[in-house]
Design a protein around this motif. Structure first.
Motif, PDB file in Angstrom:
ATOM      1  N   ALA A 185      42.848  34.963  31.794  1.00  8.44           N
ATOM      2  CA  ALA A 185      43.386  34.471  33.082  1.00  8.44           C
ATOM      3  C   ALA A 185      42.699  33.175  33.488  1.00  8.44           C
ATOM      4  O   ALA A 185      43.355  32.219  33.934  1.00  8.44           O
ATOM      5  CB  ALA A 185      43.207  35.532  34.161  1.00  8.44           C
ATOM      6  N   ALA A 186      41.365  33.136  33.311  1.00  6.22           N
ATOM      7  CA  ALA A 186      40.593  31.941  33.683  1.00  6.22           C
ATOM      8  C   ALA A 186      41.035  30.727  32.858  1.00  6.22           C
ATOM      9  O   ALA A 186      41.093  29.603  33.367  1.00  6.22           O
ATOM     10  CB  ALA A 186      39.100  32.198  33.496  1.00  6.22           C
ATOM     11  N   LYS A 187      41.368  30.960  31.600  1.00  7.15           N
ATOM     12  CA  LYS A 187      41.779  29.874  30.700  1.00  7.15           C
ATOM     13  C   LYS A 187      43.288  29.609  30.751  1.00  7.15           C
ATOM     14  O   LYS A 187      43.788  28.760  30.022  1.00  7.15           O
ATOM     15  CB  LYS A 187      41.371  30.203  29.253  1.00  7.15           C
ATOM     16  N   LYS A 188      43.973  30.381  31.618  1.00 10.88           N
ATOM     17  CA  LYS A 188      45.433  30.232  31.756  1.00 10.88           C
ATOM     18  C   LYS A 188      46.140  30.284  30.399  1.00 10.88           C
ATOM     19  O   LYS A 188      46.978  29.447  30.073  1.00 10.88           O
ATOM     20  CB  LYS A 188      45.770  28.937  32.499  1.00 10.88           C
ATOM     21  N   CYS A 189      45.778  31.320  29.618  1.00  5.26           N
ATOM     22  CA  CYS A 189      46.351  31.478  28.274  1.00  5.26           C
ATOM     23  C   CYS A 189      47.739  32.119  28.299  1.00  5.26           C
ATOM     24  O   CYS A 189      48.419  32.155  27.263  1.00  5.26           O
ATOM     25  CB  CYS A 189      45.440  32.356  27.404  1.00  5.26           C
ATOM     26  N   GLY A 190      48.127  32.678  29.443  1.00  4.19           N
ATOM     27  CA  GLY A 190      49.415  33.361  29.511  1.00  4.19           C
ATOM     28  C   GLY A 190      49.424  34.684  28.774  1.00  4.19           C
ATOM     29  O   GLY A 190      50.466  35.133  28.301  1.00  4.19           O
ATOM     30  N   VAL A 191      48.245  35.318  28.670  1.00  8.78           N
ATOM     31  CA  VAL A 191      48.132  36.610  27.972  1.00  8.78           C
ATOM     32  C   VAL A 191      47.646  37.666  28.966  1.00  8.78           C
ATOM     33  O   VAL A 191      46.568  37.531  29.549  1.00  8.78           O
ATOM     34  CB  VAL A 191      47.150  36.541  26.774  1.00  8.78           C
ATOM     35  N   GLN A 192      48.462  38.704  29.161  1.00 10.33           N
ATOM     36  CA  GLN A 192      48.068  39.803  30.055  1.00 10.33           C
ATOM     37  C   GLN A 192      47.310  40.873  29.257  1.00 10.33           C
ATOM     38  O   GLN A 192      47.556  41.052  28.070  1.00 10.33           O
ATOM     39  CB  GLN A 192      49.312  40.437  30.673  1.00 10.33           C
ATOM     40  N   VAL A 193      46.431  41.591  29.959  1.00  8.06           N
ATOM     41  CA  VAL A 193      45.713  42.708  29.326  1.00  8.06           C
ATOM     42  C   VAL A 193      45.804  43.923  30.247  1.00  8.06           C
ATOM     43  O   VAL A 193      45.493  43.845  31.434  1.00  8.06           O
ATOM     44  CB  VAL A 193      44.229  42.372  29.055  1.00  8.06           C
TER      45      VAL A 193
END
Length: 545
Positions: A185-193
């Motif tokens: 989220a911090a890196k705005k990777c667009g990956v949810q966990v």
């Protein structure tokens, strides 16, 4: 894959879903949340995933969803129902868009880091519906904690076009899921966990998580075998069975099995700690029960022991904590086994040294064996059941000389652990896990990250269950791990003021003296609801149903 008749019949079982997940689903959001403790520190560590609201799924309007690819990881020890979480997840994302794909990372979190994966198609999924074990993709204990692991994982996530990762695990695995969610989220990777609550030990529960999956099936599996042993003891009338049960950090399994089987003795680690009991206190208590039953002509019985008991005896706990710190130092870690004892005796504080020297050499050696990945002593390798029965035998021999004991004492030993971890899930766990997987799919479809899928009100019929999600940060506090303060999900121990323990405490004196054994028998998959769909006694008592 060869299938048994039961597995063929079970494959046709359609798990029941809560009303909120049965058709079109919409999201009902609650108020912002905060962590159970250490709010400022947790908020600082998780600025992007802290304070999010609780989520509940309710019937809604039809919506269209773009296809999204999902990765799934099984982390830590096996627990019955894991396959159904994956099945619920698969069916959930395919229902939202048939073009969505599910990838399973092989042998746990290490599969994400090492780029080992397989696409989970309908052909694969259908082989594993309502089955025990984690063998669809395997599990592992790699900890996702380092930035290079997150980055290495990101490479394969991008390559496969994965939008979300589901980590199915216990408190540590879900803590790692939260750290991963925060990083992406911090890196705005667009990956949810998203996380899912798994552990047969039952210590991943709180106001939001009623029970961790697998606990129901494992306890029913152990209770069947304990019941069989009790029936044998009641038939032969000559052996005391000392039975150690899974549960390093908490005694939930031992307590649940006691409520189901009514043994003569069940030690609850949390009570031992609260009452500041010594090893001798526990031994004297068991010996007295043996002597009282012998006076009635009953030279047989059962004793249930949680595997983590040794760590809850305050004097032993203090010793183990100091040993953990000593052996975590570079000097301690580099020591040869034959040098350990002398080095430890020179380093220990006076009080802990006295306890260490008082232990049989074998037990002392077991306390310094290789640590687990968290730096803790591997209590399952300490033969507490044999230690207690030997000490009880010695005490009874001394009492015999004093004329206080005239019976016979012959002990047999058992440790039930692996036997319960991969059993075919009960209807409860099959339904619960399928609903958890479906909830995880809906959390992802609604853009959520850093959440754990939850299902509540599970002593009611499945249609009335309430599905949703809880921010993982809500369950966190700061604890010392491997010598450092780290954010972790707070473990749930047996509450001595809780209804399950109170029920046990109100009846144990009768169980100790009389033969009140109950024989639960095997898990029933087909038949009347009151036999097949029952939740654990623990859950029924906690919810007063």
């Amino acid at each position: 894959m060869e299938k048994s008749a039961l597995q063929i019949a079970r494959a046709a079982y359609q798990p029941k879903l809560p009303k909120g997940l049965q058709g079109n689903v919409s999201v009902k959001e609650g108020v912002p949340t905060q962590s159970v403790a250490d709010q400022e520190e947790i908020k600082k560590l998780f600025p992007n995933t802290y304070g999010m609201p609780l989520i509940e799924f309710v019937p809604g309007e039809a919506q269209s969803y773009a296809p999204f690819n999902v990765g799934v990881i099984l982390s830590g020890g096996q627990a019955p129902g894991g396959h159904n979480v994956i099945c619920g997840l698969f069916d959930g994302i395919k229902r939202l868009n048939p073009e969505s794909k599910l990838y399973g990372f092989i042998l746990g979190p290490g599969g994400l880091v090492d780029h080992k994966y397989m696409e989970l198609t309908a052909d694969i999924i259908d082989q594993y519906r309502n089955t025990g074990g984690f063998d669809m993709i395997g599990s592992g204990r790699t900890k996702l904690e380092k930035e290079e692991q997150f980055e290495k994982g990101l490479e394969i996530i991008k390559e496969l076009g994965i939008k979300a990762i589901v980590i199915i695990g216990g408190d540590d695995s879900n803590t790692n899921a939260c750290v991963l969610a925060e990083y992406y989220a911090a890196k705005k990777c667009g990956v949810q966990v998203i996380g899912c609550p798994k552990t047969i030990d039952g210590d991943l529960k709180n106001e939001q998580i009623e029970t961790s999956f697998g606990f129901d099936t494992a306890c029913k599996t152990y209770a069947e075998v304990i019941g069989n042993i009790q029936r044998d003891a009641n038939s032969a009338r000559k052996y005391w069975h000392f039975i150690k049960l899974m549960g390093r950090s908490a005694s939930h399994i031992a307590l649940e099995c006691a409520l189901q089987c009514q043994p003569n003795v069940c030690i609850v680690s949390e009570e031992v700690e609260a009452k500041n009991q010594t090893l001798d206190d526990i031994v004297t208590y068991i010996a007295q029960v043996v002597a009282d039953r012998a006076a009635d002509g009953n030279n047989f019985g059962t004793v249930l022991i949680p595997e983590g008991l040794i760590e809850f005896i305050p004097a032993m706990k203090a010793l183990i904590a100091e040993l953990n710190d000593l052996l975590a130092t570079p000097e301690g870690a580099a020591l040869a086994k034959d040098q350990q004892r002398e080095w430890i005796l020179n380093k220990l504080s006076a009080a802990n040294k006295a306890v260490y020297e008082s232990l049989p050499l074998g037990v002392a050696a077991q306390l310094t064996m290789e640590r687990d990945p968290h730096g803790n002593v591997q209590v399952s390798l300490i033969e507490t059941e044999k230690l207690l029965s030997e000490m009880v035998a010695n005490k009874l021999a001394a009492w015999k000389k004093e004329g206080k004991f005239n019976g016979k004492f012959s002990a047999l030993h058992h440790f039930f652990g692996y036997e319960g971890r991969c059993a075919a899930p009960s209807n409860y766990d099959a339904d619960y896990c399928y609903a958890l997987g479906t909830s995880a799919a809906m959390l992802m479809a609604n853009g959520k990250t850093g959440y754990m899928a939850i299902v509540k009100n599970t002593t009611a019929p499945a249609a009335e269950w309430i599905a949703g999600g809880v921010p993982i940060t809500m369950m966190m506090n700061m604890e010392k791990r491997n010598g450092e303060m780290k954010p972790v999900i707070k473990k749930a121990l047996v509450r001595l003021d809780g209804a399950p323990f109170k029920e046990f405490a109100s009846r144990r004196n009768q169980w100790a003296r009389e033969t009140c054994f109950v024989y639960p028998g095997p898990i029933q998959y087909f038949g009347p609801t009151e036999v097949c769909d029952q939740a654990t006694k623990t859950l029924q008592l906690e919810q007063a149903k």
